[in-house]
Motif scaffolding. Structure first.
Motif, mmCIF file in Angstrom:
data_model
loop_
_atom_site.group_PDB
_atom_site.id
_atom_site.type_symbol
_atom_site.label_atom_id
_atom_site.label_comp_id
_atom_site.label_asym_id
_atom_site.label_seq_id
_atom_site.Cartn_x
_atom_site.Cartn_y
_atom_site.Cartn_z
ATOM 1 N N LEU A 193 0.836 -1.205 0.000
ATOM 2 C CA LEU A 193 0.000 0.000 0.000
ATOM 3 C C LEU A 193 0.871 1.257 0.000
ATOM 4 N N GLN A 194 1.985 1.208 0.719
ATOM 5 C CA GLN A 194 2.913 2.338 0.691
ATOM 6 C C GLN A 194 3.504 2.514 -0.707
ATOM 7 N N LEU A 195 3.857 1.411 -1.345
ATOM 8 C CA LEU A 195 4.378 1.465 -2.711
ATOM 9 C C LEU A 195 3.367 2.116 -3.651
ATOM 10 N N THR A 196 2.112 1.738 -3.520
ATOM 11 C CA THR A 196 1.058 2.304 -4.363
ATOM 12 C C THR A 196 0.991 3.813 -4.220
ATOM 13 N N ARG A 197 1.231 4.302 -3.028
ATOM 14 C CA ARG A 197 1.158 5.746 -2.769
ATOM 15 C C ARG A 197 2.281 6.530 -3.442
ATOM 16 N N THR A 198 3.261 5.844 -4.042
ATOM 17 C CA THR A 198 4.358 6.530 -4.719
ATOM 18 C C THR A 198 4.215 6.535 -6.239
ATOM 19 N N PHE A 199 3.148 5.942 -6.771
ATOM 20 C CA PHE A 199 2.971 5.892 -8.221
ATOM 21 C C PHE A 199 2.269 7.150 -8.712
ATOM 22 N N SER A 200 2.708 7.670 -9.852
ATOM 23 C CA SER A 200 2.166 8.943 -10.335
ATOM 24 C C SER A 200 0.667 8.892 -10.635
ATOM 25 N N PRO A 201 0.095 7.814 -11.203
ATOM 26 C CA PRO A 201 -1.358 7.818 -11.395
ATOM 27 C C PRO A 201 -2.120 7.968 -10.078
ATOM 28 N N PHE A 202 -1.612 7.319 -9.019
ATOM 29 C CA PHE A 202 -2.247 7.436 -7.707
ATOM 30 C C PHE A 202 -2.140 8.868 -7.196
ATOM 31 N N LEU A 203 -0.965 9.474 -7.307
ATOM 32 C CA LEU A 203 -0.748 10.821 -6.782
ATOM 33 C C LEU A 203 -1.608 11.856 -7.496
ATOM 34 N N ARG A 204 -1.983 11.579 -8.723
ATOM 35 C CA ARG A 204 -2.781 12.531 -9.486
ATOM 36 C C ARG A 204 -4.280 12.390 -9.227
ATOM 37 N N HIS A 205 -4.683 11.357 -8.515
ATOM 38 C CA HIS A 205 -6.098 11.180 -8.201
ATOM 39 C C HIS A 205 -6.527 12.132 -7.082
ATOM 40 N N THR A 206 -7.814 12.309 -6.970
ATOM 41 C CA THR A 206 -8.359 13.088 -5.863
ATOM 42 C C THR A 206 -8.166 12.312 -4.564
ATOM 43 N N PRO A 207 -8.177 12.993 -3.417
ATOM 44 C CA PRO A 207 -8.073 12.279 -2.138
ATOM 45 C C PRO A 207 -9.135 11.194 -1.983
ATOM 46 N N ASP A 208 -10.334 11.426 -2.479
ATOM 47 C CA ASP A 208 -11.390 10.428 -2.364
ATOM 48 C C ASP A 208 -11.057 9.184 -3.185
ATOM 49 N N ASP A 209 -10.560 9.380 -4.395
ATOM 50 C CA ASP A 209 -10.185 8.242 -5.231
ATOM 51 C C ASP A 209 -8.984 7.506 -4.640
ATOM 52 N N GLN A 210 -8.062 8.236 -4.056
ATOM 53 C CA GLN A 210 -6.930 7.593 -3.397
ATOM 54 C C GLN A 210 -7.404 6.704 -2.252
ATOM 55 N N ARG A 211 -8.335 7.217 -1.462
ATOM 56 C CA ARG A 211 -8.867 6.428 -0.350
ATOM 57 C C ARG A 211 -9.553 5.168 -0.861
ATOM 58 N N ARG A 212 -10.373 5.298 -1.916
ATOM 59 C CA ARG A 212 -11.067 4.147 -2.481
ATOM 60 C C ARG A 212 -10.076 3.094 -2.987
ATOM 61 N N ALA A 213 -9.015 3.552 -3.628
ATOM 62 C CA ALA A 213 -8.013 2.622 -4.142
ATOM 63 C C ALA A 213 -7.333 1.867 -3.007
ATOM 64 N N LEU A 214 -6.909 2.576 -1.965
ATOM 65 C CA LEU A 214 -6.220 1.936 -0.850
ATOM 66 C C LEU A 214 -7.135 0.977 -0.098
ATOM 67 N N GLU A 215 -8.379 1.369 0.105
ATOM 68 C CA GLU A 215 -9.322 0.478 0.796
ATOM 69 C C GLU A 215 -9.593 -0.777 -0.032
ATOM 70 N N GLY A 216 -9.755 -0.611 -1.334
ATOM 71 C CA GLY A 216 -9.984 -1.756 -2.193
ATOM 72 C C GLY A 216 -8.792 -2.704 -2.229
ATOM 73 N N LEU A 217 -7.581 -2.153 -2.301
ATOM 74 C CA LEU A 217 -6.378 -2.985 -2.297
ATOM 75 C C LEU A 217 -6.191 -3.685 -0.960
ATOM 76 N N ASP A 218 -6.469 -2.982 0.115
ATOM 77 C CA ASP A 218 -6.379 -3.565 1.457
ATOM 78 C C ASP A 218 -7.233 -4.821 1.548
ATOM 79 N N ALA A 219 -8.473 -4.728 1.116
ATOM 80 C CA ALA A 219 -9.388 -5.872 1.180
ATOM 81 C C ALA A 219 -8.949 -6.979 0.232
ATOM 82 N N ALA A 220 -8.513 -6.614 -0.959
ATOM 83 C CA ALA A 220 -8.104 -7.626 -1.935
ATOM 84 C C ALA A 220 -6.896 -8.416 -1.439
ATOM 85 N N ILE A 221 -5.918 -7.724 -0.870
ATOM 86 C CA ILE A 221 -4.704 -8.405 -0.410
ATOM 87 C C ILE A 221 -5.001 -9.283 0.791
ATOM 88 N N ASP A 222 -5.896 -8.852 1.663
ATOM 89 C CA ASP A 222 -6.347 -9.728 2.749
ATOM 90 C C ASP A 222 -6.924 -11.027 2.190
#
Length: 247
Positions: A193-222
C-alpha cells in the motif's frame, strides 16, 4: 519533467525497489566502464546507487528540490543539479554514459533522444533502465487490476518494450539492444500500500479516489493472505552515439 513525487520523497526512497547488480554488469558488458556519467531524472537515487558501482564521476539531474535533498543526503559525492534535462546546459567535456532510471517518459518526447545523443561524447552510450510491475500470481494480478480499474477505468499502461521502440525509432542511435532481468520481491500488505502511494497515477487522483483505491487494495490483499509477490520486470535499453550503420 513534472514534479509529482516531492510530497512523498521519503516514502518513495523507502519503498521503491532498487536495481539488480546485473543491470550494471550489462552496461559494462555493452560499452565498457565509462569515464564520466550523467544521470537524468535521478529522483532519490535508486538508479544512482547502481551507477556509483561503475566508479566514475557522476552528475545527477533532478528538478524537484525535495527529491534532490534526499539524493544529496544519501550520496554526498554525487554532483546534484536541480534542473530538468531540457533546461540543463552541458559543461565543457561530455559524459561517456547517459543513464536514466524510471524517468525517460518524463523527458520531452520530441527531443529526448536527440538531446541525449548530442550531449554524449564520441562513442558514448545511452542506458535507460526501468521496472515494469507485474505479479507472479495471476489471481493477485487480476484482483489488484480490478480494484484500480474500478477507481480509474481510463488509466493507460505503457507496453513492455516502449523504451526500446522509442530509442530505436528516433533514428539517432546505433546498436540498440534491450536486455531484461526478472526478480520476485514479496511485499507485505502495508508495504505494498505504501508502494502504491508513490505511483504517479495514484498521486494525481483526488483524495477520495486515493482512499477508495487503498481500501480496495487492502481488502483484496487480505483475500489472498496478506502479501503480494511481484514479478519485477527490469528492462535495460542500450544504444551508442551515432546513426545506424555508422562505423
Amino acid at each position: 519533467m513534472v514534479n509529482v513525487f516531492g510530497e512523498v520523497a521519503a516514502l518513495y526512497d523507502d519503498v521503491r525497489p532498487g536495481y539488480p547488480d546485473a543491470v550494471r554488469e550489462m552496461i559494462v558488458d555493452y560499452g565498457g566502464a565509462p569515464a564520466t556519467i550523467l544521470e537524468l531524472g535521478a529522483g532519490t537515487g535508486k538508479g544512482t546507487e547502481l551507477l556509483l558501482g561503475l566508479n566514475a564521476p557522476l552528475t545527477a539531474l533532478e528538478p524537484d528540490p525535495r527529491m534532490a535533498a534526499v539524493l544529496r543526503a544519501k550520496f554526498p559525492t554525487v554532483e546534484v543539479v536541480e534542473a530538468a534535462f531540457e533546461e540543463w546546459l552541458p559543461p565543457y567535456g561530455k559524459p561517456g554514459l547517459i543513464a536514466c532510471a524510471m524517468a525517460w517518459h518524463w523527458m520531452d518526447a520530441a527531443t529526448r533522444n536527440r538531446r541525449a545523443c548530442d550531449a554524449l561524447g564520441g562513442g558514448g552510450v545511452l542506458a535507460v533502465f526501468q521496472h515494469k510491475y507485474g505479479y507472479a500470481d495471476r489471481v493477485q494480478e487480476k484482483a489488484i487490476s480490478d480494484v484500480l480499474t474500478r477507481v480509474d477505468p481510463t488509466v493507460a499502461v505503457r507496453g513492455d518494450h516502449w523504451v526500446r521502440d522509442d530509442v530505436l525509432g528516433s533514428g539517432v542511435w546505433r546498436d540498440v539492444e534491450e536486455r531484461r532481468v526478472l526478480t520476485y520481491p514479496v511485499f507485505s500488505k502495508e508495504r505494498y500500500l505504501q508502494l502504491t502511494r508513490t505511483f504517479s497515477p495514484f498521486l494525481r487522483h483526488t483524495p477520495d479516489d486515493q482512499r477508495r483505491a487503498l481500501e480496495g487494495l487492502d481488502a483484496a490483499i487480505d483475500g489472498f493472505g496478506g502479501s503480494v509477490t511481484l514479478e519485477l520486470r527490469t528492462s535495460l535499453v542500450l544504444a551508442r552515439k551515432g546513426r545506424p550503420g555508422d562505423r
